[in-house]
Write a protein that holds these residues in place. Structure first.
Motif, PDB file in Angstrom:
ATOM      1  N   PRO A  86       0.853  -1.195   0.000  1.00  0.00           N
ATOM      2  CA  PRO A  86       0.000   0.000   0.000  1.00  0.00           C
ATOM      3  C   PRO A  86       0.889   1.246   0.000  1.00  0.00           C
ATOM      4  O   PRO A  86       1.909   1.274   0.683  1.00  0.00           O
ATOM      5  CB  PRO A  86      -0.769  -0.096   1.321  1.00  0.00           C
ATOM      6  N   CYS A  87       0.506   2.247  -0.787  1.00  0.00           N
ATOM      7  CA  CYS A  87       1.349   3.439  -0.923  1.00  0.00           C
ATOM      8  C   CYS A  87       0.823   4.559  -0.043  1.00  0.00           C
ATOM      9  O   CYS A  87      -0.383   4.754   0.078  1.00  0.00           O
ATOM     10  CB  CYS A  87       1.370   3.894  -2.371  1.00  0.00           C
ATOM     11  N   LYS A  88       1.752   5.300   0.561  1.00  0.00           N
ATOM     12  CA  LYS A  88       1.361   6.392   1.448  1.00  0.00           C
ATOM     13  C   LYS A  88       1.256   7.726   0.713  1.00  0.00           C
ATOM     14  O   LYS A  88       0.923   8.730   1.315  1.00  0.00           O
ATOM     15  CB  LYS A  88       2.369   6.524   2.594  1.00  0.00           C
ATOM     16  N   ASP A 133       4.302  13.251  -5.570  1.00  0.00           N
ATOM     17  CA  ASP A 133       4.997  12.584  -4.460  1.00  0.00           C
ATOM     18  C   ASP A 133       5.931  11.496  -4.978  1.00  0.00           C
ATOM     19  O   ASP A 133       7.035  11.329  -4.478  1.00  0.00           O
ATOM     20  CB  ASP A 133       3.992  11.947  -3.491  1.00  0.00           C
ATOM     21  N   CYS A 134       5.459  10.758  -5.974  1.00  0.00           N
ATOM     22  CA  CYS A 134       6.298   9.700  -6.557  1.00  0.00           C
ATOM     23  C   CYS A 134       7.593  10.301  -7.097  1.00  0.00           C
ATOM     24  O   CYS A 134       8.683   9.774  -6.882  1.00  0.00           O
ATOM     25  CB  CYS A 134       5.608   8.995  -7.716  1.00  0.00           C
ATOM     26  N   LEU A 135       7.455  11.413  -7.799  1.00  0.00           N
ATOM     27  CA  LEU A 135       8.605  12.032  -8.445  1.00  0.00           C
ATOM     28  C   LEU A 135       9.589  12.602  -7.433  1.00  0.00           C
ATOM     29  O   LEU A 135      10.796  12.511  -7.593  1.00  0.00           O
ATOM     30  CB  LEU A 135       8.151  13.172  -9.365  1.00  0.00           C
ATOM     31  N   ASN A 153      11.912  10.258  -4.535  1.00  0.00           N
ATOM     32  CA  ASN A 153      12.937   9.309  -4.983  1.00  0.00           C
ATOM     33  C   ASN A 153      12.503   7.872  -4.713  1.00  0.00           C
ATOM     34  O   ASN A 153      13.322   7.031  -4.356  1.00  0.00           O
ATOM     35  CB  ASN A 153      14.281   9.573  -4.306  1.00  0.00           C
ATOM     36  N   CYS A 154      11.235   7.600  -4.858  1.00  0.00           N
ATOM     37  CA  CYS A 154      10.716   6.260  -4.588  1.00  0.00           C
ATOM     38  C   CYS A 154      11.353   5.261  -5.549  1.00  0.00           C
ATOM     39  O   CYS A 154      11.361   5.468  -6.758  1.00  0.00           O
ATOM     40  CB  CYS A 154       9.196   6.244  -4.739  1.00  0.00           C
ATOM     41  N   ARG A 155      11.870   4.174  -5.002  1.00  0.00           N
ATOM     42  CA  ARG A 155      12.563   3.207  -5.856  1.00  0.00           C
ATOM     43  C   ARG A 155      11.597   2.339  -6.651  1.00  0.00           C
ATOM     44  O   ARG A 155      12.001   1.545  -7.485  1.00  0.00           O
ATOM     45  CB  ARG A 155      13.532   2.352  -5.037  1.00  0.00           C
TER      46      ARG A 155
HETATM   47  S1  SF4 Z   1       6.140   4.941  -7.230  1.00  0.00           S
HETATM   48 FE1  SF4 Z   1       6.394   4.951  -5.000  1.00  0.00          FE
HETATM   49  S2  SF4 Z   1       5.309   6.784  -4.294  1.00  0.00           S
HETATM   50 FE2  SF4 Z   1       4.593   6.333  -6.384  1.00  0.00          FE
HETATM   51  S3  SF4 Z   1       2.750   5.034  -6.161  1.00  0.00           S
HETATM   52 FE3  SF4 Z   1       4.524   3.656  -6.347  1.00  0.00          FE
HETATM   53  S4  SF4 Z   1       5.161   3.220  -4.235  1.00  0.00           S
HETATM   54 FE4  SF4 Z   1       3.853   5.058  -4.170  1.00  0.00          FE
END
Ligand code: SF4
Length: 132
Positions: A57-59, A69-71, A74-76
């Motif tokens: 689940p994504c926060k 937020d993803c950008l 620096n989400c891997r």
């Molecule tokens: S890339 Fe990272 S921040 Fe974006 S939806 Fe996926 S887990 Fe969430």
């Protein structure tokens, strides 16, 4: 002289190919073990800006439809697809231009201009020149 104009289908195939290249680049850059997909430890789903491989689940906030937020985190798990990010930036540039023409002091203009700047900063940071 024969002039070839790409048909919509060709553009769709080109876009799919660009997305696959971005996905493959992500897998190589992150050193992802492909077997993790078979084990259900990773999965791919499209997002506005490319894709995400997380099965957790994504926060990131659900109201953030552009996935800024993803950008910026620096989400891997983020797969940045230039073929998706570029049209988003172009659309945002058009919107900012229109809002600027109406009232450059408006809250709407300032908010959307800030979103545009965040997109441009992320593009600068995340997309390698040969992929842009
Ligand atoms: S890339 Fe990272 S921040 Fe974006 S939806 Fe996926 S887990 Fe969430």
């Amino acid at each position: 002289m024969i002039e070839a104009k790409p048909s919509p289908n060709m553009l769709t195939f080109a876009s799919i190919a660009d997305d696959l290249v971005a996905f493959r680049r992500y897998l190589d850059d992150e050193g992802v073990d492909w077997l993790m997909f078979g084990k259900g430890e990773l999965a791919y789903r499209e997002t506005v800006l490319g894709g995400c491989v997380s099965v957790e689940p994504c926060k990131s906030t659900p109201l953030d439809w552009m996935h800024l937020d993803c950008l910026e985190s620096n989400c891997r798990n983020l797969v940045v697809a230039p073929s998706k990010l570029q049209p988003v930036i172009k659309a945002q540039q058009v919107m900012v231009g229109k809002l600027h023409a109406v009232d450059e002091t408006s809250v709407e203009y300032r908010i959307e201009a800030q979103v545009l700047q965040r997109l441009l900063d992320a593009r600068e940071k995340l997309i390698k020149p040969e992929a842009a």
